[in-house]
Enzyme design. Structure first.
Site, PDB file in Angstrom:
ATOM      1  CE  LYS A   1      -3.406  -2.562  -0.228  1.00  0.00           C
ATOM      2  NZ  LYS A   1      -4.083  -2.866  -1.447  1.00  0.00           N
TER       3      LYS A   1
ATOM      4  CD  GLU B   1      -2.719   9.219   4.376  1.00  0.00           C
ATOM      5  OE1 GLU B   1      -4.094   9.094   4.539  1.00  0.00           O
ATOM      6  OE2 GLU B   1      -2.194   8.336   3.648  1.00  0.00           O
TER       7      GLU B   1
ATOM      8  NE  ARG C   1     -11.771  -7.534  -3.994  1.00  0.00           N
ATOM      9  CZ  ARG C   1     -11.116  -6.618  -3.161  1.00  0.00           C
ATOM     10  NH1 ARG C   1      -9.829  -6.411  -2.926  1.00  0.00           N
ATOM     11  NH2 ARG C   1     -12.005  -5.542  -2.537  1.00  0.00           N
TER      12      ARG C   1
END
Ligand code: MV4
Length: 479
Positions: free
Chosen positions: A117, A202, A294
């Site tokens: 990630k 963040e 996916r």
């Protein structure tokens, strides 16, 4: 002709059935796998062939070396992984290709890159996707460094764990004092939970929407986007209701996000289906979160508004066919909504409710689609994801699709176990939901009223009174 001789469907439940249906329509025979405890599962009866894998109940579905062996033995020349289990394991995708079996999904290298990630955030940034303003990994021994980044980013912020993801290991800090006080604990927690003490900062996006763009590409470099899904209605980072398209995106914003997502996918040499997840704030600023490599649970709502069979498209793309749909052919028609019908008790904190289904009557009629895997007399096993079915509705307008979904939920009868059906009827009544302006905070903010306002019996009024009191006390405690 013939896309594949035989497809191995390496999954269970509704997604296995979904893939088998696509294969049937394309004229491809199927073989699937199951474990001992799953012998009454519906996918076994839908596939042309089913082979037991060991050990049960879950590990057999995760043992990709065994699944590839079984596929070879059965003469399958392609494997569809569905979602969950092996679907995002790039080593599985690579092992399929190494065994001479086509993996029906994206390139293993793109899966590997997006699976990390922090790397995904870096690659997205390089591809020109906006990412949430943030820092690299912070040295917690150096308060100066944390302060410097905080000045650049601005409060409130989140301390996130590098090894985290899926919403785990996040901590809100409102000012410099909280940041400096919070860092050591966050790092210790990260080490304990993820085996990696690395944390980064963040900017906290307040009351965001979770909006994701659907991508579809072939092996010849053609990539299109199919608009967005609004997946803001989540409980503990599990999506439970999704809608398409979003009620807040403008056509211009949709085009901007879609084109950026396509560009990033092209840089990854991406093909097959994929989803780019974004946080979107009140002013429609959007920030890349992560990419899912996916077919997703909520793909049917995109199929309902575009008329495109995503699973068939991914099978054709895997076989090397060229995409025949052009971006300008993609039209978003009407509105679609999906409710995930789970075997859970909403009045008991969504506690799992496995057991025998004593009565089952499915909804139908105009604009309704049901992707399910249960039937009357079926014993819902306790080992798997609690999702029994995905109930989807399509309508010309938002108003029509809401009324249609409520009508279908009312028709849907499942007895013997607890389900989330009554809960969804409460959500559909809520003004903040109907307005389309709901954010990822919607469920947490409204849970007591949503779980207890379902007054069917006189004594339910006591629950309502209790829940209202609970809600008030909670609000007071927070102040
Ligand atoms: C955030 C955020 C606000 N600001 N990051 C949660 C899951 C993980 N994928 C990222 N998550 C969030 N990250 C910043 N900088 C809010 C969330 C978040 C969230 C995101 C998507 C869907 C539901 C959510 C529920 C709570 C928090």
């Amino acid at each position: 002709m013939g896309l594949f001789h035989k497809v191995m469907v390496a999954n269970r439940g509704e997604i296995a059935v979904r893939i088998i249906r696509a294969c049937k329509e394309l004229g491809i025979p199927t073989v699937t796998v199951y474990t001992e405890q799953d012998a009454n599962a519906i996918h076994i009866t839908k596939a042309d062939q089913a082979i037991m894998v060991t050990p049960g109940p879950v590990a057999g579905y995760l043992d990709y070396a065994q699944i590839i062996e079984v596929a070879k033995w059965a003469g399958a020349d392609a494997i569809h992984p569905g979602y969950g289990f092996c679907a995002e394991n790039w080593q599985f995708a690579q092992a399929c290709e190494d065994a001479g079996i086509t993996f029906i999904g994206p390139p293993p290298e793109a899966m590997r890159q997006m699976g990390d990630k922090v790397l995904a955030r870096k690659l997205a940034d390089e591809a020109g996707l906006p990412i949430v303003p943030g820092s690299p990994v912070i040295d917690i021994e150096d308060p100066g460094q944390a302060k410097e980044w905080a000045a650049k980013i601005g409060f409130p912020m989140l301390i996130k764990a590098k090894g985290g993801g899926g919403g785990r290991g996040m901590r809100r800090v409102n000012d410099e004092a909280e940041l400096l006080a919070g860092l050591p604990g966050a790092s210790r927690e990260a080490l304990r939970n993820f085996g990696d003490p690395a944390v980064y900062l963040e900017k906290l996006i307040l009351e965001p929407k979770h909006i994701e763009i659907q991508i579809l590409g072939d092996k010849h470099g053609n990539i299109i986007h199919l608009g967005e899904r609004d997946c803001s209605i989540q409980r503990r980072h599990q999506k439970i209701i999704e809608i398409a398209p979003s009620l807040v995106l403008t056509p211009e914003k949709r085009e901007e996000m879609g084109e950026l997502a396509k560009k990033a996918a092209a840089l990854l040499n991406y093909h097959s289906v994929g989803t780019m997840e974004f946080l979107v704030d009140r002013d429609l600023n959007f920030y890349f979160l992560e990419m899912n490599t996916r077919i997703q649970v909520e793909h049917p709502i995109t199929e309902l508004i575009t008329g495109i069979d995503l699973v068939a498209e991914m099978i054709k793309a895997a076989a090397g066919e060229r995409l025949t749909i052009k971006q300008e052919d993609v039209r978003l028609n009407g509105y679609a909504i999906e409710c995930r019908i789970n075997a859970e008790d909403p009045r008991n904190n969504f506690f799992p409710s496995p057991g025998r289904i004593t009565r089952y009557q499915s909804p139908g009629g105009i604009g309704i689609r049901l992707d399910g895997c249960v039937y009357g007399g079926y014993e819902v096993p306790p080992y798997f994801d609690p999702m029994l079915a995905k109930l989807c509705a399509w309508g010309n307008t938002w108003e029509e699709v809401l009324n249609r979904m409520d009508r279908a939920l009312e028709e849907y009868i499942i007895r013997g176990i607890k389900t989330t059906i009554p809960f969804y009827r409460q959500v559909l009544k809520h003004e903040d939901f109907r307005s389309g302006l709901f954010t990822t905070n919607f469920l947490a903010q409204n849970m007591p009223s949503l779980t207890y306002l379902d007054v069917r019996e006189p004594w339910d009024l006591f629950y309502v009174a209790g829940a209202t009191l609970f809600c008030e006390l909670n609000q007071i405690a927070k102040k």
